[in-house]
Design a protein around this motif. Structure first.
Motif, PDB file in Angstrom:
ATOM      1  N   ARG A  60      15.214  34.482  42.474  1.00  0.00           N
ATOM      2  CA  ARG A  60      15.669  35.715  43.111  1.00  0.00           C
ATOM      3  C   ARG A  60      16.845  35.504  44.074  1.00  0.00           C
ATOM      4  N   ALA A  61      16.882  34.331  44.690  1.00  0.00           N
ATOM      5  CA  ALA A  61      17.940  34.069  45.679  1.00  0.00           C
ATOM      6  C   ALA A  61      19.325  34.224  45.048  1.00  0.00           C
ATOM      7  N   ILE A  62      19.429  33.980  43.740  1.00  0.00           N
ATOM      8  CA  ILE A  62      20.734  34.109  43.076  1.00  0.00           C
ATOM      9  C   ILE A  62      21.138  35.581  43.038  1.00  0.00           C
ATOM     10  N   GLU A  63      20.182  36.444  42.684  1.00  0.00           N
ATOM     11  CA  GLU A  63      20.493  37.875  42.630  1.00  0.00           C
ATOM     12  C   GLU A  63      20.839  38.404  44.019  1.00  0.00           C
ATOM     13  N   ASP A  64      20.069  37.975  45.008  1.00  0.00           N
ATOM     14  CA  ASP A  64      20.349  38.433  46.377  1.00  0.00           C
ATOM     15  C   ASP A  64      21.735  37.973  46.829  1.00  0.00           C
ATOM     16  N   TYR A  65      22.092  36.783  46.404  1.00  0.00           N
ATOM     17  CA  TYR A  65      23.371  36.216  46.853  1.00  0.00           C
ATOM     18  C   TYR A  65      24.555  37.065  46.401  1.00  0.00           C
ATOM     19  N   PHE A  66      24.508  37.564  45.181  1.00  0.00           N
ATOM     20  CA  PHE A  66      25.638  38.353  44.673  1.00  0.00           C
ATOM     21  C   PHE A  66      25.445  39.855  44.910  1.00  0.00           C
ATOM     22  N   ASP A  67      24.452  40.208  45.697  1.00  0.00           N
ATOM     23  CA  ASP A  67      24.188  41.613  46.008  1.00  0.00           C
ATOM     24  C   ASP A  67      24.764  41.935  47.395  1.00  0.00           C
ATOM     25  N   THR A  68      24.781  43.201  47.749  1.00  0.00           N
ATOM     26  CA  THR A  68      25.213  43.555  49.110  1.00  0.00           C
ATOM     27  C   THR A  68      24.097  43.193  50.090  1.00  0.00           C
ATOM     28  N   SER A  69      24.484  43.020  51.338  1.00  0.00           N
ATOM     29  CA  SER A  69      23.510  42.663  52.358  1.00  0.00           C
ATOM     30  C   SER A  69      23.802  43.486  53.618  1.00  0.00           C
ATOM     31  N   PRO A  70      23.348  44.750  53.647  1.00  0.00           N
ATOM     32  CA  PRO A  70      23.740  45.657  54.726  1.00  0.00           C
ATOM     33  C   PRO A  70      23.422  45.123  56.135  1.00  0.00           C
ATOM     34  N   GLU A  71      22.242  44.502  56.310  1.00  0.00           N
ATOM     35  CA  GLU A  71      21.896  44.023  57.661  1.00  0.00           C
ATOM     36  C   GLU A  71      22.870  42.946  58.115  1.00  0.00           C
ATOM     37  N   LEU A  72      23.155  42.010  57.205  1.00  0.00           N
ATOM     38  CA  LEU A  72      24.062  40.917  57.559  1.00  0.00           C
ATOM     39  C   LEU A  72      25.460  41.466  57.846  1.00  0.00           C
ATOM     40  N   GLU A  73      25.905  42.417  57.027  1.00  0.00           N
ATOM     41  CA  GLU A  73      27.245  42.969  57.213  1.00  0.00           C
ATOM     42  C   GLU A  73      27.344  43.688  58.566  1.00  0.00           C
ATOM     43  N   THR A  74      26.315  44.445  58.945  1.00  0.00           N
ATOM     44  CA  THR A  74      26.312  45.134  60.239  1.00  0.00           C
ATOM     45  C   THR A  74      26.353  44.110  61.372  1.00  0.00           C
ATOM     46  N   HIS A  75      25.558  43.065  61.215  1.00  0.00           N
ATOM     47  CA  HIS A  75      25.515  42.025  62.245  1.00  0.00           C
ATOM     48  C   HIS A  75      26.894  41.374  62.435  1.00  0.00           C
ATOM     49  N   LEU A  76      27.535  41.052  61.330  1.00  0.00           N
ATOM     50  CA  LEU A  76      28.846  40.384  61.419  1.00  0.00           C
ATOM     51  C   LEU A  76      29.887  41.324  62.020  1.00  0.00           C
ATOM     52  N   LEU A  77      29.783  42.596  61.666  1.00  0.00           N
ATOM     53  CA  LEU A  77      30.718  43.597  62.196  1.00  0.00           C
ATOM     54  C   LEU A  77      30.544  43.731  63.705  1.00  0.00           C
ATOM     55  N   GLN A  78      29.280  43.851  64.138  1.00  0.00           N
ATOM     56  CA  GLN A  78      29.005  44.009  65.566  1.00  0.00           C
ATOM     57  C   GLN A  78      29.466  42.802  66.373  1.00  0.00           C
ATOM     58  N   ASN A  79      29.397  41.637  65.739  1.00  0.00           N
ATOM     59  CA  ASN A  79      29.801  40.418  66.445  1.00  0.00           C
ATOM     60  C   ASN A  79      31.259  40.041  66.191  1.00  0.00           C
ATOM     61  N   GLU A  80      31.983  40.982  65.583  1.00  0.00           N
ATOM     62  CA  GLU A  80      33.424  40.828  65.319  1.00  0.00           C
ATOM     63  C   GLU A  80      33.756  39.578  64.508  1.00  0.00           C
ATOM     64  N   LYS A  81      32.858  39.195  63.606  1.00  0.00           N
ATOM     65  CA  LYS A  81      33.133  38.038  62.733  1.00  0.00           C
ATOM     66  C   LYS A  81      33.765  38.578  61.445  1.00  0.00           C
ATOM     67  N   TYR A  82      35.011  39.008  61.590  1.00  0.00           N
ATOM     68  CA  TYR A  82      35.636  39.747  60.487  1.00  0.00           C
ATOM     69  C   TYR A  82      35.912  38.884  59.251  1.00  0.00           C
ATOM     70  N   GLU A  83      36.281  37.634  59.472  1.00  0.00           N
ATOM     71  CA  GLU A  83      36.593  36.757  58.330  1.00  0.00           C
ATOM     72  C   GLU A  83      35.336  36.528  57.473  1.00  0.00           C
ATOM     73  N   LEU A  84      34.219  36.221  58.156  1.00  0.00           N
ATOM     74  CA  LEU A  84      32.959  36.019  57.436  1.00  0.00           C
ATOM     75  C   LEU A  84      32.513  37.304  56.758  1.00  0.00           C
ATOM     76  N   LEU A  85      32.733  38.416  57.434  1.00  0.00           N
ATOM     77  CA  LEU A  85      32.347  39.713  56.869  1.00  0.00           C
ATOM     78  C   LEU A  85      33.088  39.950  55.555  1.00  0.00           C
ATOM     79  N   ARG A  86      34.372  39.626  55.568  1.00  0.00           N
ATOM     80  CA  ARG A  86      35.163  39.819  54.344  1.00  0.00           C
ATOM     81  C   ARG A  86      34.617  38.939  53.212  1.00  0.00           C
ATOM     82  N   GLU A  87      34.310  37.687  53.562  1.00  0.00           N
ATOM     83  CA  GLU A  87      33.794  36.772  52.528  1.00  0.00           C
ATOM     84  C   GLU A  87      32.478  37.270  51.952  1.00  0.00           C
ATOM     85  N   VAL A  88      31.609  37.731  52.825  1.00  0.00           N
ATOM     86  CA  VAL A  88      30.289  38.202  52.382  1.00  0.00           C
ATOM     87  C   VAL A  88      30.434  39.455  51.516  1.00  0.00           C
ATOM     88  N   LYS A  89      31.331  40.347  51.936  1.00  0.00           N
ATOM     89  CA  LYS A  89      31.536  41.579  51.161  1.00  0.00           C
ATOM     90  C   LYS A  89      32.164  41.278  49.801  1.00  0.00           C
TER      91      LYS A  89
END
Ligand code: G1P
Length: 285
Positions: A60-89
């Protein structure tokens, strides 16, 4: 035009136990990027639009990896980690990825057969996750280029050392052009005595759809598994098969030493790591 690729990722990963007891081997990282991402990126940069990953239990970890991750994206946005956010998206929009489960690990041939309905009646690429290939022109692109010329099954081959022959599918081939072989025979993991040459097949194939019928007729072979190599052997007479000694450097990331070598080489290429790692290695020797 090859539009579809199959990435078998249902294997148990026994060579990397205990790490792979609760994590797919395809998710083992080369520094900060899982092995499977290298393979997916190779397919995409080769012009593949549609990727079918054959998974199994515990993947399952493979499917999750290529899926969106709203909690992680919100966290990265709030912490202004824009480069990582772009990579994750970016990860979730890499390509059109589909998943098919292989219920029991019955071998590579059986895994590829699971993709039959999705692939349909067109040639397709197969990329195995254990091999990471660094090349100016992606390896699978080199094969699809050759496919455009021959319209036949093309398999990537490489000279392998004597000690490793019994780990590979080995071809008997007649060189018919630069780096190109007409395959006359292919044997899955032969002993040194049985091996018809030292040209091993690495995990990159462009297959014509007749392979599906061949797999259906293939009895269990080495390791009591349905081997893709045995099915390709049937294709030799029916349709013709070519081998191509690709340009590029391959890492066998399914092997522990190969995995370590890949990590070192990739670290030595990264601006953020190379000086530190080089200094460390020089200190060791
Ligand atoms: C598979 C194939 C083998 C091929 C190899 C390349 O073996 O069965 O023919 O040479 O991949 O990596 P595996 O390494 O999965 O045992």
């Amino acid at each position: 035009m090859i539009r579809k690729a199959v990435i078998p990722a249902a294997g148990l990963g026994t060579r990397f136990l205990p790490a792979t007891k609760s994590m797919p081997k395809e998710m083992l990282p080369i520094i900060d990027k899982p092995i499977i991402q290298f393979v997916v990126e190779e397919a995409i940069t080769s012009g593949i639009e549609d990727i079918i990953i054959i998974t199994g239990r515990g993947k399952r970890a493979i499917e999750d990896y290529f899926d969106t991750s709203p909690e992680l994206e919100t966290h990265l946005l709030q912490n202004e980690k824009y480069e990582l956010l772009r990579e994750v998206k970016d990860l979730s929009s890499l390509a059109d990825i589909h998943y098919i489960r292989q219920k029991e690990p019955r071998g590579l041939g059986d895994a590829v057969l699971k993709a039959e309905k999705h692939v349909g009646d067109e040639p397709f690429a197969v990329l195995l996750g254990d091999d990471i290939i660094k090349a100016e022109i992606p390896c699978i692109k080199q094969l699809t280029n050759l496919f455009a010329k021959y319209n036949r099954t093309i398999i990537a081959v490489e000279e392998v050392s004597k000690e490793k022959i019994s780990d590979y599918g080995i071809i008997k081939g007649k060189e018919i052009g630069e780096s190109t072989y007409l395959v006359e025979d292919i044997i899955e993991k032969p002993s040194l005595e049985e091996a018809p040459s030292s040209m091993g097949t690495v995990g990159r194939y462009v297959l014509t759809p007749e392979i599906f019928d061949c797999i259906k007729e293939t009895p269990p072979g080495k390791g009591d598994e349905i081997q893709l190599t045995d099915a390709i052997r049937m294709l030799i007479e029916e349709a013709g098969v070519y081998g191509y000694a690709f340009d590029g450097k391959r890492y066998d990331a399914g092997d522990k030493a190969g995995y370590v070598k890949a990590i070192i080489d990739f670290a030595l290429e990264r601006a953020d790591l190379k000086d530190d790692v080089r200094r460390y290695l020089e200190g060791l020797v």
